[in-house]
Design an enzyme around this catalytic site. Structure first.
Site, PDB file in Angstrom:
ATOM      1  N   GLN A  17       0.751  -1.167   0.065  1.00 47.79           N
ATOM      2  CA  GLN A  17       0.013  -0.091   0.112  1.00 47.79           C
ATOM      3  C   GLN A  17       0.743   1.205  -0.074  1.00 47.79           C
ATOM      4  OE1 GLN A  17      -1.355  -0.949   4.033  1.00 47.79           O
ATOM      5  NE2 GLN A  17      -1.512   1.227   4.196  1.00 47.79           N
ATOM      6  N   CYS A  32      -5.014   0.306   3.650  1.00 48.38           N
ATOM      7  CA  CYS A  32      -5.247  -1.078   3.877  1.00 48.38           C
ATOM      8  C   CYS A  32      -6.541  -1.570   3.870  1.00 48.38           C
ATOM      9  CB  CYS A  32      -4.601  -1.107   5.064  1.00 48.38           C
ATOM     10  SG  CYS A  32      -5.613  -0.510   6.635  1.00 48.38           S
ATOM     11  N   HIS A  40      -5.676  -1.103  11.411  1.00 43.77           N
ATOM     12  CA  HIS A  40      -5.086  -1.791  10.353  1.00 43.77           C
ATOM     13  C   HIS A  40      -5.972  -2.853   9.834  1.00 43.77           C
ATOM     14  CE1 HIS A  40      -1.990  -2.511   7.304  1.00 43.77           C
ATOM     15  NE2 HIS A  40      -1.753  -3.518   7.910  1.00 43.77           N
ATOM     16  N   ASN A  42      -0.895  -9.502   4.639  1.00 46.79           N
ATOM     17  CA  ASN A  42      -0.718  -7.965   4.912  1.00 46.79           C
ATOM     18  C   ASN A  42      -0.570  -7.303   3.637  1.00 46.79           C
ATOM     19  OD1 ASN A  42      -0.326  -5.818   6.195  1.00 46.79           O
ATOM     20  ND2 ASN A  42       1.321  -6.267   7.426  1.00 46.79           N
TER      21      ASN A  42
END
Length: 331
Positions: free
Chosen positions: A134, A140, A272, A297
């Protein structure tokens, strides 16, 4: 006596010289590896000091992990020149404490004895894209949403497509682009509009004017999007349907995660969005089973295990389930 003192001083100078040379070399290699550039000599000096502090912190932590006092290891990765207090200020969910009016959908928890497999890893299905990055944009929420849709579409039609996060950043007016969002809101947008492929709408780490082209959008045929209330519901949804968007309260040490089951500190609240792509368990040093989630992630393949990590399952680690979201396809 004077000779001993002289030898001691010489040895100290030798060690200091060696340490300086070592860090010079390590710093140079690290900058090259991660393509780090700074605007001034002053800025580089500041960043190098932070990097050296991170280096020492990583070594000290890994000694604890090697001795069994922690379940995860750290690395001097691309976040190493960012101070812990800077990292703690980062958030890519809507303001902490944000709520959603989307209903939570209770899911019966079948349990491992009730039919769910003991191990699930959707990467084995070849329906999980590689970890993306990102960058400096707090997007996110878009990456978690798109990653779940990519995988679930692939599981339905056996074709893995890479879809556009930039479309959500630019065009989803409910979420807040690089200032944060929630996957359940983004799923609502995707349900109504579909998603373009990333090759047709490339990611740029910043918000631009919406360039959505309906003719190039992939129709998703989603019938219902919803929040999931707890880890038990996430286990069931993940095992039976595919990856799920979840949340995480990231504190500074998580940025340095390398491998193992993360048992470090959490932020005060979820800040997040990540993706749960599987779960399993492994035995610890006491021969006890330690259940874990496998998460994807959006910090690039340089972070963690090629962008993936393990976090504890069953304790709602770092508010893992607070903003969990999923959807159903039209049957």
């Amino acid at each position: 006596m004077h000779l001993n003192r002289s030898l001691c001083i010489f040895a100290t100078l030798l060690i200091c010289t060696w340490a300086s040379t070592f860090f010079d070399q390590e710093w140079s290699m690290w900058k090259t590896k991660y393509n780090k550039k700074y605007t001034s000599t002053r800025e580089e000096a500041v960043r190098r000091k932070i990097w050296e502090d991170t280096w020492h912190r990583v070594q000290e932590h890994n000694k604890l992990a090697d001795s069994g006092l922690s379940k995860y290891w750290m690395a001097v990765n691309h976040f190493a020149d960012i101070a812990p207090e800077e990292l703690r200020k980062r958030s890519c969910l809507l303001s902490n404490g944000a709520t959603t009016d989307e209903p939570a959908t209770p899911r019966h928890f079948y349990g491992l004895r009730g039919g769910l497999p003991e191990h699930v890893d959707w990467r084995e299905s070849k329906c999980v894209t590689e970890a993306k990055n990102q960058g400096l944009c707090g997007s996110c929420w878009a990456f978690a949403t798109v990653g779940v849709v990519e995988s679930r579409l692939c599981l339905q039609n056996n074709k893995l497509m890479t879809l556009s996060e930039q479309q959500l950043v630019d065009c989803d007016n409910v979420d807040e682009a690089c200032c944060g969002g929630l996957p359940v809101y983004a799923l609502k947008y995707a349900t109504n509009h579909g998603l373009m492929k990333s090759e047709d709408y490339e990611y740029e780490q910043k918000q631009k004017a919406c360039s959505f082209n309906e003719d190039k959008a992939v129709t998703l045929n989603l019938t219902k999007y919803y929040s999931l209330p707890d880890e038990e519901s996430i286990v069931s949804a993940l095992a039976l349907e595919g990856p799920v968007a979840v949340s995480f309260g990231v504190d500074a040490d998580f940025y340095s995660y390398s491998h193992g089951i993360f048992d470090g500190d959490c932020a005060e609240s979820a800040n997040h969005a990540i993706i749960a792509v599987g779960y399993g368990s492994e035995k610890d040093e006491n021969d006890e089973e330690q259940p874990y989630w496998i998460i994807k992630n959006s910090w690039g393949e340089e972070w963690g295990e090629k962008g993936f990590a393990k976090v504890p399952l069953g304790v709602d680690k770092c508010e893992f389930s607070k903003y969990a979201a999923s959807f159903d396809f039209l049957q």
